[in-house]
Design a protein around this motif. Sequence first.
Motif, PDB file in Angstrom:
ATOM      1  N   ALA A 153     -10.001 -10.039  -4.745  1.00  0.00           N
ATOM      2  CA  ALA A 153     -10.625  -9.314  -5.853  1.00  0.00           C
ATOM      3  C   ALA A 153     -11.982  -8.744  -5.433  1.00  0.00           C
ATOM      4  O   ALA A 153     -12.325  -7.604  -5.773  1.00  0.00           O
ATOM      5  CB  ALA A 153     -10.785 -10.236  -7.054  1.00  0.00           C
ATOM      6  N   ALA A 156     -11.383  -5.796  -3.024  1.00  0.00           N
ATOM      7  CA  ALA A 156     -10.808  -4.632  -3.703  1.00  0.00           C
ATOM      8  C   ALA A 156     -11.858  -3.821  -4.450  1.00  0.00           C
ATOM      9  O   ALA A 156     -11.736  -2.601  -4.574  1.00  0.00           O
ATOM     10  CB  ALA A 156      -9.709  -5.084  -4.665  1.00  0.00           C
ATOM     11  N   GLN A 288      -2.323  -4.238  -2.904  1.00  0.00           N
ATOM     12  CA  GLN A 288      -1.644  -4.386  -4.188  1.00  0.00           C
ATOM     13  C   GLN A 288      -2.577  -4.055  -5.354  1.00  0.00           C
ATOM     14  O   GLN A 288      -2.196  -3.357  -6.285  1.00  0.00           O
ATOM     15  CB  GLN A 288      -1.124  -5.817  -4.343  1.00  0.00           C
ATOM     16  CG  GLN A 288       0.072  -6.158  -3.474  1.00  0.00           C
ATOM     17  CD  GLN A 288       0.481  -7.607  -3.618  1.00  0.00           C
ATOM     18  OE1 GLN A 288      -0.367  -8.496  -3.703  1.00  0.00           O
ATOM     19  NE2 GLN A 288       1.780  -7.860  -3.655  1.00  0.00           N
ATOM     20  N   ARG A 289      -3.798  -4.570  -5.277  1.00  0.00           N
ATOM     21  CA  ARG A 289      -4.750  -4.380  -6.380  1.00  0.00           C
ATOM     22  C   ARG A 289      -5.263  -2.944  -6.463  1.00  0.00           C
ATOM     23  O   ARG A 289      -5.709  -2.507  -7.533  1.00  0.00           O
ATOM     24  CB  ARG A 289      -5.931  -5.338  -6.235  1.00  0.00           C
ATOM     25  CG  ARG A 289      -5.566  -6.792  -6.447  1.00  0.00           C
ATOM     26  CD  ARG A 289      -6.803  -7.675  -6.311  1.00  0.00           C
ATOM     27  NE  ARG A 289      -7.724  -7.495  -7.417  1.00  0.00           N
ATOM     28  CZ  ARG A 289      -7.828  -8.317  -8.462  1.00  0.00           C
ATOM     29  NH1 ARG A 289      -7.037  -9.382  -8.532  1.00  0.00           N
ATOM     30  NH2 ARG A 289      -8.695  -8.089  -9.418  1.00  0.00           N
ATOM     31  N   THR A 290      -5.234  -2.230  -5.361  1.00  0.00           N
ATOM     32  CA  THR A 290      -5.753  -0.862  -5.327  1.00  0.00           C
ATOM     33  C   THR A 290      -4.625   0.130  -5.027  1.00  0.00           C
ATOM     34  O   THR A 290      -4.858   1.173  -4.414  1.00  0.00           O
ATOM     35  CB  THR A 290      -6.862  -0.733  -4.267  1.00  0.00           C
ATOM     36  OG1 THR A 290      -6.300  -1.027  -2.966  1.00  0.00           O
ATOM     37  CG2 THR A 290      -8.000  -1.686  -4.547  1.00  0.00           C
ATOM     38  N   TYR A 291      -3.432  -0.200  -5.458  1.00  0.00           N
ATOM     39  CA  TYR A 291      -2.250   0.557  -5.034  1.00  0.00           C
ATOM     40  C   TYR A 291      -2.372   2.057  -5.322  1.00  0.00           C
ATOM     41  O   TYR A 291      -1.963   2.880  -4.497  1.00  0.00           O
ATOM     42  CB  TYR A 291      -0.999   0.006  -5.715  1.00  0.00           C
ATOM     43  CG  TYR A 291       0.265   0.700  -5.269  1.00  0.00           C
ATOM     44  CD1 TYR A 291       0.866   0.373  -4.053  1.00  0.00           C
ATOM     45  CD2 TYR A 291       0.851   1.688  -6.056  1.00  0.00           C
ATOM     46  CE1 TYR A 291       2.019   1.013  -3.627  1.00  0.00           C
ATOM     47  CE2 TYR A 291       2.003   2.343  -5.637  1.00  0.00           C
ATOM     48  CZ  TYR A 291       2.578   2.001  -4.419  1.00  0.00           C
ATOM     49  OH  TYR A 291       3.707   2.649  -4.004  1.00  0.00           O
TER      50      TYR A 291
END
Length: 316
Positions: A153, A156, A288-291
């Motif tokens: 987190a 990201a 994944q978090r900033t896809y």
Amino acid sequence: MKEIFTGAVPAAGTGSKSSGSAPPAPAALAAKVRTLAPSMTRSMQRVAEAVAADPAGCSALTVTGLAELTGTSEATVVRTARLLGYPGYRDLRLALAGLAAQQQSGRAPAVTADIAVDDPIADVVTKLAYDEQQTLADTAAGLDTVQLGAAVAALAGARRVDIYGVGASSLVGMDLAQKLLRIGLIAHAHTDPHLAVTNAVQLRSGDVAVAITHSGSTGDVIEPLRVAFDRGATTVAITGRPDGPVSQYADHVLTTSTARESELRPAAMSSRTSQLLVVDCLFIGVAQRTYDTAAPALAASYEALAHRHTPRGNHR
């Protein structure tokens, strides 16, 4: 104020993060022993080495019996059990019995012999492959996914990421920087300790600093992390020694495992394998978090490489 992780072992029943968490599963016990044994006292090491070498035999012993077997005290046995993540010796015995059952069923293979100077190359391949697989499995079993998620987190949402490492760890740091750059993050891997510190001075809240040190005590890595910590950046340590000095300046500690060190297999070899696994986990988590932004950035980098032509006359 930032929370400082010192790696100290909390007493049972305290309100620490680890209290209330489930004890390690039998499959993770061997990994915990391999990871923590080097930082234990010699008497605790004897207990840890005994349970790792003969889980079936030790699971049949009382706390007094194990103390007598290892030439230690009952208190040392209990402290070792707690350091390994168990509330008490009874819980450790249950885990040992479970590990012994797994080994007998073939799901937890016994440790292979060290590489010898006269080993045929086929044996070298087999032993290295086993050690690498075991290192990865141990690291995965012992990795704190809560800490990993928090580190993901932070990365990201980072304005800037600085990464510190020397020697073999510097190669892992460069790998992480390259991965993050390809999904659009601003990341720099610093291998020069002076440049690392002068860059750390520029960090602030919203930035992330990552220190990679297997020993947890590499001064050239700890110093820039300390500076980044003092400047308000979020700090992450990837280390094989979660109780080492580096953890004092880490908001999030990601613990790696390592294979047994031998004359022909220095710690730098196996630590690199486990560090790369953690780096890959960080990268995938951030992607994944900033896809929405990471996917186009990756596609652009792939396209740029696909259209890169080798100049005429340089073909080999």
